[in-house]
Design an enzyme around this catalytic site. Structure first.
Site, short mmCIF file in Angstrom:
data_model
loop_
_atom_site.label_atom_id
_atom_site.label_comp_id
_atom_site.label_asym_id
_atom_site.label_seq_id
_atom_site.Cartn_x
_atom_site.Cartn_y
_atom_site.Cartn_z
N CYS A 166 0.81 -1.22 0.00
CA CYS A 166 0.00 0.00 0.00
C CYS A 166 0.84 1.27 0.00
CB CYS A 166 -0.96 -0.02 1.18
SG CYS A 166 -2.07 -1.44 1.13
N HIS A 306 -1.75 8.01 6.69
CA HIS A 306 -2.07 6.75 6.03
C HIS A 306 -3.36 6.17 6.61
CE1 HIS A 306 -1.45 2.99 3.89
NE2 HIS A 306 -1.56 2.32 5.02
N GLU A 317 0.63 4.82 13.78
CA GLU A 317 1.01 6.01 13.01
C GLU A 317 0.92 7.27 13.85
OE1 GLU A 317 0.01 8.38 8.86
OE2 GLU A 317 -1.35 6.80 9.54
N LYS A 336 -8.80 8.52 3.74
CA LYS A 336 -9.34 7.19 3.44
C LYS A 336 -10.73 7.02 4.04
CE LYS A 336 -4.99 4.64 2.86
NZ LYS A 336 -4.04 5.74 3.14
N HIS A 341 -9.60 2.52 1.08
CA HIS A 341 -8.17 2.24 0.93
C HIS A 341 -7.90 1.74 -0.49
CE1 HIS A 341 -4.13 1.39 1.58
NE2 HIS A 341 -4.18 0.55 2.59
N PHE A 402 1.92 -3.62 3.84
CA PHE A 402 2.25 -4.95 4.36
C PHE A 402 3.70 -5.27 4.03
CE2 PHE A 402 -2.22 -7.16 4.42
CZ PHE A 402 -2.62 -6.28 5.40
#
Length: 415
Positions: A166, A306, A317, A336, A341, A402
């Site tokens: 991502c 994010h 985060e 998002k 996403h 990931f």
């Protein structure tokens, strides 16, 4: 090193198939979520996503040619087409020698996963005879969108794909930025596309407990920072940026949206899919981006987080942001909540938001926050539910993937 200008933007998103429509819906705080229409979800735990609506590839290429491309490449063609037109570039009229200095770095986390599923389904439902589409491999491979764009416009500069889950399209933009400022190209088309709303993708994310299951209210399911968040909402689409050597852009009279001034990449080195509680990789990426740009934390006015709406990820985060920006009034929002996403395309679409936040002095909202998580570090300036109008001179854009990949880009207002 060379300065780098942003001169064109293009978007295919769940909130609109043009940058103008997309941005208007972002500042209006709208959600692009709804029931999945691409396949029967009755046996799945999650029945909704952020789908692109009313997309017609025949606006860009003929039907016969479109059959050669997976949907993720079709999205790439459409977004890049808008960005190129927005930058007022005419590659067909450009001498070939100049096109030697124009390249493409295009990202995707999953590539042609839809094509892959369709072809294997056909194979296993038949008699076992291998009757595969001759375009199966080029439709599927992740680098093909970059190749298609270079072929489409006759561009002979650096050409490749970046894959960091991502974080992929933010990685692509940072790589294009580095390519220009090192003098290895004059113009780069950078961005990413994703078309992973497929049975295997939704089923796989369900199996890993990553997706929201708020089936009774899709529009409110993506809720970063909310105590009741239960996972991210998958999306699809594409974002494209035209980056140019600053002097080249000025010489040709280009309208400049913003200047890209820094990029930082790091790794969590922690877990396949999880993030560390201290947000180490995210903090390192942000610190590297600031150093690369020659900035201090207090210079940043807005952080596009994010923040996907997962319990651990959001807190990780925000802990990293608190580490780097402790005591500094920097606005933070998670868009998002509106787009869902977009996986490998997220960084590019959120870069567009970042650039337009600079241009318009607007901090987009984080929608759907009804009950802010009490575990969020105290003192952070979260922009919740309603946009804020304030001077925005520098924006920092975070993306993580990931595997522990982190990528952070920084854009500066053009006065």
């Amino acid at each position: 090193m060379k300065r780098v200008a942003v001169t064109g933007l293009g978007a295919i998103t769940p909130l609109g198939n043009s940058v103008t429509e997309f941005w208007n819906n972002i500042i209006a705080g709208k959600s692009g979520a709804g029931p999945i229409t691409k396949f029967d979800t009755s046996k799945f735990k999650t029945h909704f996503a952020h789908e692109v609506k009313d997309f017609d590839i025949e606006q860009y290429v003929e039907k016969k040619e479109a059959r050669k491309y997976d949907l993720f490449t079709q999205y790439a063609i459409a977004a890049a087409d808008e960005a190129i037109k927005d930058a007022k570039l005419d590659f067909a009229a450009m001498p070939q020698e100049e096109r030697f200095e124009v390249g493409v770095i295009w990202a995707s986390g999953n590539g042609g996963i839809g094509t892959f599923e369709e072809q294997l389904k056909e194979f296993y439902s038949g008699d076992g005879t291998p009757r595969f589409n001759p375009f199966f491999i080029p439709k599927m491979i992740v680098d093909i969108a970059a190749g298609v764009l270079s072929i489409r416009y006759g561009l002979h500069g650096p050409n490749y794909a970046t894959v960091s889950a991502c974080a992929s399209s933010n990685t692509a933009i940072i790589s294009a930025f580095d390519t220009i400022r090192l003098g290895k190209a004059k113009i780069m088309i950078a961005g990413g596309s994703e078309a992973a709303l497929t049975p295997a993708s939704i089923g796989g994310f369900n199996a890993s407990q990553a997706l929201s299951k708020r089936n009774d209210s899709p529009e409110t399911a993506s809720r970063p920072f909310d105590a009741d968040r239960d996972g991210f909402v998958a999306g699809e689409g594409a974002g494209a940026l035209i980056l140019e050597d600053w002097d080249y852009a000025v010489a040709r009279g280009a309208a400049i949206y913003a200047e890209m001034v820094g990029g930082g990449m790091a790794a969590d080195a922690y877990h396949l899919t999880g993030t560390p509680a201290d947000g180490l990789g995210a903090a390192l990426g942000m610190q590297k981006a600031l150093k690369d740009a020659g900035l201090n934390p207090h210079d940043i006015d807005y952080i596009n987080a994010h923040a996907t709406s997962t319990h651990i990820g959001d807190l990780s985060e925000l802990t990293a942001i608190d580490t780097v920006f402790k005591g500094i009034d920097v606005a933070i929002s998670a868009t998002k909540s509106m787009t869902g996403h977009l996986l490998g395309a997220a960084g590019a679409v959120e870069s567009i938001i970042s650039v337009l936040a600079l241009k318009n002095d607007i901090i987009p909202p984080t929608i759907n926050v009804e009950n802010p998580d009490a575990a969020i570090p105290q003192g952070l300036h979260l922009v919740l539910n309603t946009l804020e109008k304030r001077p925005v001179n520098y924006v920092l854009n975070n993306t993580f993937g990931f595997g522990g990949h982190t990528a952070t880009s920084i854009f500066k207002k053009v006065n």
